[in-house]
Scaffold this motif. Structure first.
Motif, PDB file in Angstrom:
ATOM      1  N   GLY A   1       0.732   6.561   1.410  1.00 26.88           N
ATOM      2  CA  GLY A   1       0.718   7.756   2.349  1.00 26.88           C
ATOM      3  C   GLY A   1       1.450   8.866   1.715  1.00 26.88           C
ATOM      4  O   GLY A   1       2.287   8.627   0.780  1.00 26.88           O
ATOM      5  N   ASN A   2       1.321  10.160   2.173  1.00 23.22           N
ATOM      6  CA  ASN A   2       2.373  10.940   1.953  1.00 23.22           C
ATOM      7  C   ASN A   2       2.173  11.414   0.391  1.00 23.22           C
ATOM      8  O   ASN A   2       2.955  11.702  -0.195  1.00 23.22           O
ATOM      9  CB  ASN A   2       3.822  11.074   2.109  1.00 23.22           C
ATOM     10  CG  ASN A   2       3.982  10.685   3.808  1.00 23.22           C
ATOM     11  OD1 ASN A   2       3.407  11.413   4.521  1.00 23.22           O
ATOM     12  ND2 ASN A   2       4.646   9.999   4.034  1.00 23.22           N
TER      13      ASN A   2
ATOM     14  N   GLY B   1       4.404   6.845  -0.689  1.00 20.93           N
ATOM     15  CA  GLY B   1       5.130   6.004  -0.017  1.00 20.93           C
ATOM     16  C   GLY B   1       4.046   4.902   0.716  1.00 20.93           C
ATOM     17  O   GLY B   1       3.360   5.100   1.445  1.00 20.93           O
ATOM     18  N   PHE B   2       4.731   3.606   0.624  1.00 22.15           N
ATOM     19  CA  PHE B   2       4.148   2.499   1.083  1.00 22.15           C
ATOM     20  C   PHE B   2       4.396   2.277   2.656  1.00 22.15           C
ATOM     21  O   PHE B   2       5.688   2.691   2.976  1.00 22.15           O
ATOM     22  CB  PHE B   2       4.362   1.043   0.433  1.00 22.15           C
ATOM     23  CG  PHE B   2       3.368   1.131  -0.840  1.00 22.15           C
ATOM     24  CD1 PHE B   2       2.100   0.619  -0.676  1.00 22.15           C
ATOM     25  CD2 PHE B   2       4.029   1.195  -2.243  1.00 22.15           C
ATOM     26  CE1 PHE B   2       1.532   0.290  -1.692  1.00 22.15           C
ATOM     27  CE2 PHE B   2       3.087   1.036  -3.098  1.00 22.15           C
ATOM     28  CZ  PHE B   2       1.913   0.646  -2.976  1.00 22.15           C
ATOM     29  N   ALA B   3       3.708   1.615   3.458  1.00 19.56           N
ATOM     30  CA  ALA B   3       3.999   0.970   4.891  1.00 19.56           C
ATOM     31  C   ALA B   3       3.168  -0.230   4.737  1.00 19.56           C
ATOM     32  O   ALA B   3       1.986  -0.485   4.211  1.00 19.56           O
ATOM     33  CB  ALA B   3       3.747   1.826   5.958  1.00 19.56           C
ATOM     34  N   TYR B   4       3.452  -1.075   5.294  1.00 19.16           N
ATOM     35  CA  TYR B   4       2.948  -2.536   5.551  1.00 19.16           C
ATOM     36  C   TYR B   4       3.364  -3.465   6.684  1.00 19.16           C
ATOM     37  O   TYR B   4       4.380  -3.342   6.946  1.00 19.16           O
ATOM     38  CB  TYR B   4       2.704  -3.356   4.158  1.00 19.16           C
ATOM     39  CG  TYR B   4       4.181  -3.457   3.737  1.00 19.16           C
ATOM     40  CD1 TYR B   4       5.185  -4.680   3.968  1.00 19.16           C
ATOM     41  CD2 TYR B   4       4.701  -2.829   2.743  1.00 19.16           C
ATOM     42  CE1 TYR B   4       6.102  -5.184   3.544  1.00 19.16           C
ATOM     43  CE2 TYR B   4       6.239  -2.918   2.432  1.00 19.16           C
ATOM     44  CZ  TYR B   4       6.876  -4.062   2.692  1.00 19.16           C
ATOM     45  OH  TYR B   4       8.004  -4.454   2.206  1.00 19.16           O
ATOM     46  N   TRP B   5       2.384  -4.276   7.055  1.00 17.72           N
ATOM     47  CA  TRP B   5       2.732  -5.605   8.087  1.00 17.72           C
ATOM     48  C   TRP B   5       1.880  -6.722   7.758  1.00 17.72           C
ATOM     49  O   TRP B   5       0.640  -6.588   7.181  1.00 17.72           O
ATOM     50  CB  TRP B   5       2.786  -5.006   9.354  1.00 17.72           C
ATOM     51  CG  TRP B   5       1.525  -4.174   9.931  1.00 17.72           C
ATOM     52  CD1 TRP B   5       1.550  -2.958  10.255  1.00 17.72           C
ATOM     53  CD2 TRP B   5       0.193  -4.946  10.265  1.00 17.72           C
ATOM     54  NE1 TRP B   5       0.209  -2.682  10.922  1.00 17.72           N
ATOM     55  CE2 TRP B   5      -0.502  -4.051  10.813  1.00 17.72           C
ATOM     56  CE3 TRP B   5      -0.359  -6.145  10.100  1.00 17.72           C
ATOM     57  CZ2 TRP B   5      -1.868  -3.987  11.396  1.00 17.72           C
ATOM     58  CZ3 TRP B   5      -1.515  -6.198  10.543  1.00 17.72           C
ATOM     59  CH2 TRP B   5      -2.255  -5.180  11.067  1.00 17.72           C
ATOM     60  N   VAL B   6       1.995  -7.769   8.085  1.00 10.94           N
ATOM     61  CA  VAL B   6       1.633  -8.894   7.829  1.00 10.94           C
ATOM     62  C   VAL B   6       1.591  -9.789   9.029  1.00 10.94           C
ATOM     63  O   VAL B   6       2.517 -10.035   9.591  1.00 10.94           O
ATOM     64  CB  VAL B   6       2.143  -9.965   6.516  1.00 10.94           C
ATOM     65  CG1 VAL B   6       1.486 -11.293   6.407  1.00 10.94           C
ATOM     66  CG2 VAL B   6       2.237  -9.186   5.239  1.00 10.94           C
ATOM     67  N   LEU B   7       0.314 -10.418   9.272  1.00 15.48           N
ATOM     68  CA  LEU B   7       0.302 -11.190  10.772  1.00 15.48           C
ATOM     69  C   LEU B   7       0.991 -12.389  10.445  1.00 15.48           C
ATOM     70  O   LEU B   7       1.345 -12.849   9.365  1.00 15.48           O
ATOM     71  CB  LEU B   7      -1.167 -11.468  10.740  1.00 15.48           C
ATOM     72  CG  LEU B   7      -2.175 -10.313  11.311  1.00 15.48           C
ATOM     73  CD1 LEU B   7      -3.607 -10.710  11.380  1.00 15.48           C
ATOM     74  CD2 LEU B   7      -1.496  -9.599  12.397  1.00 15.48           C
ATOM     75  N   PRO B   8       1.770 -13.032  11.548  1.00 14.32           N
ATOM     76  CA  PRO B   8       2.483 -14.197  11.425  1.00 14.32           C
ATOM     77  C   PRO B   8       1.661 -15.386  10.723  1.00 14.32           C
ATOM     78  O   PRO B   8       2.360 -16.058  10.223  1.00 14.32           O
ATOM     79  CB  PRO B   8       2.666 -14.608  12.988  1.00 14.32           C
ATOM     80  CG  PRO B   8       2.613 -13.313  13.822  1.00 14.32           C
ATOM     81  CD  PRO B   8       1.432 -12.528  12.928  1.00 14.32           C
ATOM     82  N   VAL B   9       0.247 -15.615  10.817  1.00 15.37           N
ATOM     83  CA  VAL B   9      -0.263 -16.681  10.258  1.00 15.37           C
ATOM     84  C   VAL B   9      -0.222 -16.611   8.890  1.00 15.37           C
ATOM     85  O   VAL B   9      -0.247 -17.702   8.055  1.00 15.37           O
ATOM     86  CB  VAL B   9      -1.618 -16.681  10.820  1.00 15.37           C
ATOM     87  CG1 VAL B   9      -2.569 -15.669  10.343  1.00 15.37           C
ATOM     88  CG2 VAL B   9      -2.357 -18.180  10.350  1.00 15.37           C
ATOM     89  N   ALA B  10       0.094 -15.406   8.026  1.00 13.23           N
ATOM     90  CA  ALA B  10       0.214 -15.448   6.624  1.00 13.23           C
ATOM     91  C   ALA B  10       1.591 -14.946   6.135  1.00 13.23           C
ATOM     92  O   ALA B  10       1.791 -14.847   4.887  1.00 13.23           O
ATOM     93  CB  ALA B  10      -0.859 -14.220   6.356  1.00 13.23           C
TER      94      ALA B  10
END
Length: 193
Positions: free
Chosen positions: A96-97, A106-115
């Motif tokens: 974004g931005n 610029g980056f933003a991210y999240w990963v689910l617990p299973v992965a």
């Protein structure tokens, strides 16, 4: 005399937001309405709540966010992808931005617990970076709390060296945090992930 922009306005929005694949078998695709339940439930995870201060309150709000993501692409402000593995959503990555003149985003991210711990975040970062540099971006960056060690490892593994610490930069549920700044430019190596 003005310098020419790194990316001519209209270049990105002339095409639909791309679907990307990584060498590790991930597919990064624009969010779909059917993803709203998975997206909303991701914010039930304590780690995602800890590191991401904005949380959607309902599936209706998630759909509003998805609409905003589409608008951001159309107006060349950013892009957000569902990270999927064998068709299942395992995370989110956003760039974004957009500053098309300077070629910065610029980056933003999240990963689910299973992965988590399976290389999903570094692979997604690397995949979007490859596309972004091919599209004309000259500098990509990301920030995370100095207390978020897994995010620091993911950034470094994806070829984003630590550049410094931004003091008292971001609010979190337990107060303001110092943030690490990582960045990558086209001449940096693209590590195998």
């Amino acid at each position: 005399m003005s310098l020419p922009p790194s990316i001519l306005p209209g270049t990105l929005a002339a095409y639909p937001q791309p679907e990307l694949t990584t060498p590790t078998g991930l597919t990064l695709r624009p969010w779909e309405a059917a993803d709203a339940p998975a997206f909303l439930s991701a914010y039930d995870d304590p780690a995602i709540q800890q590191w991401h201060p904005r949380h959607p309150a309902s599936e209706a709000q998630v759909l509003e966010w998805f609409a905003l993501y589409r608008t951001n692409w159309t107006h060349e402000r950013g892009a957000s992808w569902a990270i999927t593995r064998t068709g299942e959503v395992v995370g989110r990555i956003a760039l974004g931005n957009f500053d098309l003149h300077a070629g910065i985003a610029g980056f933003a991210y999240w990963v689910l617990p299973v992965a988590r711990g399976t290389g999903v975040a570094p692979s997604a970062l690397s995949g979007v970076s490859t596309w972004a540099f091919a599209s004309g971006f000259e500098r990509l960056h990301l920030s995370h709390s100095t207390r978020n060690t897994p995010s620091c490892r993911a950034a470094t593994k994806a070829g984003f060296p630590l550049e410094g610490t931004k003091r008292n930069e971001a609010p979190h549920a337990d107060g303001r945090h110092d943030m690490h700044l990582h960045a990558r430019i086209p001449s940096d190596s693209n590590p195998a992930v």
